[in-house]
Design a protein around this motif. Structure first.
Motif, PDB file in Angstrom:
ATOM      1  N   ILE A  37       0.826  -1.214   0.000  1.00 17.88           N
ATOM      2  CA  ILE A  37       0.000   0.000   0.000  1.00 17.88           C
ATOM      3  C   ILE A  37       0.857   1.261   0.000  1.00 17.88           C
ATOM      4  O   ILE A  37       0.619   2.189  -0.780  1.00 17.88           O
ATOM      5  CB  ILE A  37      -0.971  -0.001   1.212  1.00 17.88           C
ATOM      6  CG1 ILE A  37      -1.880  -1.248   1.172  1.00 17.88           C
ATOM      7  CG2 ILE A  37      -1.825   1.270   1.208  1.00 17.88           C
ATOM      8  CD1 ILE A  37      -2.911  -1.312   2.292  1.00 17.88           C
TER       9      ILE A  37
ATOM     10  N   SER B 257       1.943   3.120  -3.134  1.00 20.97           N
ATOM     11  CA  SER B 257       0.913   3.463  -4.115  1.00 20.97           C
ATOM     12  C   SER B 257       0.795   4.973  -4.318  1.00 20.97           C
ATOM     13  O   SER B 257       1.046   5.760  -3.405  1.00 20.97           O
ATOM     14  CB  SER B 257      -0.446   2.912  -3.660  1.00 20.97           C
ATOM     15  OG  SER B 257      -0.410   1.511  -3.627  1.00 20.97           O
TER      16      SER B 257
ATOM     17  N   PHE C 236      -0.707   7.808  -1.723  1.00 18.47           N
ATOM     18  CA  PHE C 236      -0.789   7.323  -0.337  1.00 18.47           C
ATOM     19  C   PHE C 236      -0.025   8.271   0.582  1.00 18.47           C
ATOM     20  O   PHE C 236       1.119   8.631   0.301  1.00 18.47           O
ATOM     21  CB  PHE C 236      -0.214   5.907  -0.226  1.00 18.47           C
ATOM     22  CG  PHE C 236      -0.388   5.308   1.152  1.00 18.47           C
ATOM     23  CD1 PHE C 236      -1.621   4.854   1.573  1.00 18.47           C
ATOM     24  CD2 PHE C 236       0.690   5.210   2.027  1.00 18.47           C
ATOM     25  CE1 PHE C 236      -1.787   4.306   2.846  1.00 18.47           C
ATOM     26  CE2 PHE C 236       0.530   4.662   3.297  1.00 18.47           C
ATOM     27  CZ  PHE C 236      -0.705   4.210   3.706  1.00 18.47           C
TER      28      PHE C 236
ATOM     29  N   TRP D 252      -5.244   9.104   1.973  1.00 18.22           N
ATOM     30  CA  TRP D 252      -4.916   9.228   0.547  1.00 18.22           C
ATOM     31  C   TRP D 252      -5.121  10.683   0.114  1.00 18.22           C
ATOM     32  O   TRP D 252      -5.974  11.387   0.653  1.00 18.22           O
ATOM     33  CB  TRP D 252      -5.848   8.340  -0.296  1.00 18.22           C
ATOM     34  CG  TRP D 252      -5.783   6.880   0.016  1.00 18.22           C
ATOM     35  CD1 TRP D 252      -6.506   6.206   0.960  1.00 18.22           C
ATOM     36  CD2 TRP D 252      -4.950   5.893  -0.611  1.00 18.22           C
ATOM     37  NE1 TRP D 252      -6.180   4.870   0.947  1.00 18.22           N
ATOM     38  CE2 TRP D 252      -5.229   4.645   0.001  1.00 18.22           C
ATOM     39  CE3 TRP D 252      -3.994   5.939  -1.633  1.00 18.22           C
ATOM     40  CZ2 TRP D 252      -4.583   3.463  -0.376  1.00 18.22           C
ATOM     41  CZ3 TRP D 252      -3.366   4.755  -2.004  1.00 18.22           C
ATOM     42  CH2 TRP D 252      -3.657   3.544  -1.395  1.00 18.22           C
TER      43      TRP D 252
ATOM     44  N   ASN E  54      -7.334   7.810  -5.728  1.00 19.26           N
ATOM     45  CA  ASN E  54      -6.038   7.173  -5.475  1.00 19.26           C
ATOM     46  C   ASN E  54      -6.245   5.806  -4.820  1.00 19.26           C
ATOM     47  O   ASN E  54      -5.478   4.878  -5.049  1.00 19.26           O
ATOM     48  CB  ASN E  54      -5.153   8.040  -4.570  1.00 19.26           C
ATOM     49  CG  ASN E  54      -4.549   9.229  -5.289  1.00 19.26           C
ATOM     50  OD1 ASN E  54      -4.271  10.257  -4.683  1.00 19.26           O
ATOM     51  ND2 ASN E  54      -4.335   9.129  -6.594  1.00 19.26           N
ATOM     52  N   HIS E  55      -7.308   5.698  -4.003  1.00 15.04           N
ATOM     53  CA  HIS E  55      -7.598   4.392  -3.408  1.00 15.04           C
ATOM     54  C   HIS E  55      -8.489   3.537  -4.298  1.00 15.04           C
ATOM     55  O   HIS E  55      -8.158   2.398  -4.619  1.00 15.04           O
ATOM     56  CB  HIS E  55      -8.262   4.557  -2.029  1.00 15.04           C
ATOM     57  CG  HIS E  55      -8.661   3.247  -1.431  1.00 15.04           C
ATOM     58  ND1 HIS E  55      -9.941   2.957  -1.029  1.00 15.04           N
ATOM     59  CD2 HIS E  55      -7.937   2.115  -1.219  1.00 15.04           C
ATOM     60  CE1 HIS E  55      -9.984   1.705  -0.575  1.00 15.04           C
ATOM     61  NE2 HIS E  55      -8.803   1.183  -0.674  1.00 15.04           N
TER      62      HIS E  55
ATOM     63  N   ASP F 277      -6.787   3.864  -8.529  1.00 10.90           N
ATOM     64  CA  ASP F 277      -5.358   3.570  -8.716  1.00 10.90           C
ATOM     65  C   ASP F 277      -4.924   2.326  -7.937  1.00 10.90           C
ATOM     66  O   ASP F 277      -4.316   1.412  -8.495  1.00 10.90           O
ATOM     67  CB  ASP F 277      -4.512   4.773  -8.274  1.00 10.90           C
ATOM     68  CG  ASP F 277      -4.806   6.016  -9.116  1.00 10.90           C
ATOM     69  OD1 ASP F 277      -5.107   5.864 -10.319  1.00 10.90           O
ATOM     70  OD2 ASP F 277      -4.738   7.135  -8.571  1.00 10.90           O
ATOM     71  N   PHE F 278      -5.252   2.302  -6.636  1.00 12.26           N
ATOM     72  CA  PHE F 278      -4.798   1.155  -5.835  1.00 12.26           C
ATOM     73  C   PHE F 278      -5.611  -0.101  -6.113  1.00 12.26           C
ATOM     74  O   PHE F 278      -5.047  -1.162  -6.395  1.00 12.26           O
ATOM     75  CB  PHE F 278      -4.825   1.485  -4.340  1.00 12.26           C
ATOM     76  CG  PHE F 278      -4.433   0.302  -3.482  1.00 12.26           C
ATOM     77  CD1 PHE F 278      -3.130  -0.187  -3.504  1.00 12.26           C
ATOM     78  CD2 PHE F 278      -5.366  -0.340  -2.673  1.00 12.26           C
ATOM     79  CE1 PHE F 278      -2.763  -1.296  -2.740  1.00 12.26           C
ATOM     80  CE2 PHE F 278      -5.009  -1.450  -1.909  1.00 12.26           C
ATOM     81  CZ  PHE F 278      -3.703  -1.925  -1.937  1.00 12.26           C
ATOM     82  N   ARG F 279      -6.944   0.023  -6.051  1.00  7.82           N
ATOM     83  CA  ARG F 279      -7.767  -1.187  -6.232  1.00  7.82           C
ATOM     84  C   ARG F 279      -7.654  -1.770  -7.635  1.00  7.82           C
ATOM     85  O   ARG F 279      -7.915  -2.956  -7.834  1.00  7.82           O
ATOM     86  CB  ARG F 279      -9.233  -0.883  -5.911  1.00  7.82           C
ATOM     87  CG  ARG F 279      -9.496  -0.809  -4.404  1.00  7.82           C
ATOM     88  CD  ARG F 279     -10.973  -0.677  -4.123  1.00  7.82           C
ATOM     89  NE  ARG F 279     -11.284  -0.758  -2.703  1.00  7.82           N
ATOM     90  CZ  ARG F 279     -12.417  -0.319  -2.150  1.00  7.82           C
ATOM     91  NH1 ARG F 279     -13.357   0.222  -2.910  1.00  7.82           N
ATOM     92  NH2 ARG F 279     -12.618  -0.433  -0.859  1.00  7.82           N
TER      93      ARG F 279
ATOM     94  N   SER G 249      -4.845  -1.989  -9.236  1.00  9.45           N
ATOM     95  CA  SER G 249      -3.453  -2.407  -9.437  1.00  9.45           C
ATOM     96  C   SER G 249      -3.221  -3.828  -8.926  1.00  9.45           C
ATOM     97  O   SER G 249      -3.979  -4.319  -8.085  1.00  9.45           O
ATOM     98  CB  SER G 249      -2.517  -1.452  -8.695  1.00  9.45           C
ATOM     99  OG  SER G 249      -2.584  -1.685  -7.291  1.00  9.45           O
TER     100      SER G 249
ATOM    101  N   PHE H  15      -3.165  -4.470  -5.050  1.00 11.77           N
ATOM    102  CA  PHE H  15      -4.367  -4.725  -4.254  1.00 11.77           C
ATOM    103  C   PHE H  15      -4.562  -6.230  -4.034  1.00 11.77           C
ATOM    104  O   PHE H  15      -4.830  -6.689  -2.917  1.00 11.77           O
ATOM    105  CB  PHE H  15      -5.606  -4.124  -4.933  1.00 11.77           C
ATOM    106  CG  PHE H  15      -6.898  -4.466  -4.233  1.00 11.77           C
ATOM    107  CD1 PHE H  15      -7.177  -3.976  -2.975  1.00 11.77           C
ATOM    108  CD2 PHE H  15      -7.838  -5.290  -4.841  1.00 11.77           C
ATOM    109  CE1 PHE H  15      -8.376  -4.297  -2.321  1.00 11.77           C
ATOM    110  CE2 PHE H  15      -9.032  -5.612  -4.197  1.00 11.77           C
ATOM    111  CZ  PHE H  15      -9.293  -5.109  -2.937  1.00 11.77           C
TER     112      PHE H  15
END
Lengths: 101, 101
Positions: free
Chosen positions: A30, A33, A36, A57, A62-63, A66-68, A70, A73
């Motif tokens: 995390i 990312s 973050f 974030w 971004n959460h 972008d993160f979920r 990727s 995640f």
């Protein structure tokens, strides 16, 4: 800045292992990312299987995007998911007011 | 330091009034209490009636004994209670790990 609040319930007796896993997972998957900012891991006194993770974030996307979206995640869930007693409850918050916290 | 996490659900459409009430209530009745360190009020994006209040105390007893046993607790509930859609969910936490948060 957006707060992602994650309410986690793990299986009984797994606290020591989960303490390691959640820290490893955050730092490895995390923290790098996009957007973050930081985190706080809180351990419940009344319900020893309950953890509340606060992730901060830059933006909601971004959460959620972008993160979920990727591979990180899936890797994060691979590290912490096996400890969960139920799916974590996740919602996002704006910080309305704060003092010395 | 102990985190008191308060999960609040208010009646629909009362956000603007509650925004004022919760700030007034904290500053007037909670902030002067023994062992109170600070607070953060968070407003949920997905569930607009949900608020998460984080209160930080020196010790667990500063909240559960000193504050809850004082007239200020009743006064605080008098200010925010009328907005609640259900009793707030309150548990306490130790801060296990934190970075930039």
């Amino acid at each position: 800045m957006i707060l992602e609040l994650v309410d986690i319930l793990i299986q009984p007796g797994k606290q020591a292992e989960f303490d390691q896993a959640i820290q490893h997972g955050i730092q490895t998957y995390i923290a790098p990312s996009k957007g973050f900012i930081g985190y706080r891991i809180n351990k419940c006194i009344e319900t020893p299987e309950r953890y509340v993770l606060m992730n901060y974030w830059e933006t909601l996307e971004n959460h959620t995007v972008d993160f979920r979206g990727s591979p990180a995640f899936t890797q994060w869930r691979g590290v912490v998911g096996p400890f969960f007693a139920r799916p974590p409850i996740v919602e996002h918050f704006t910080i309305f007011a704060t003092k010395n916290a």
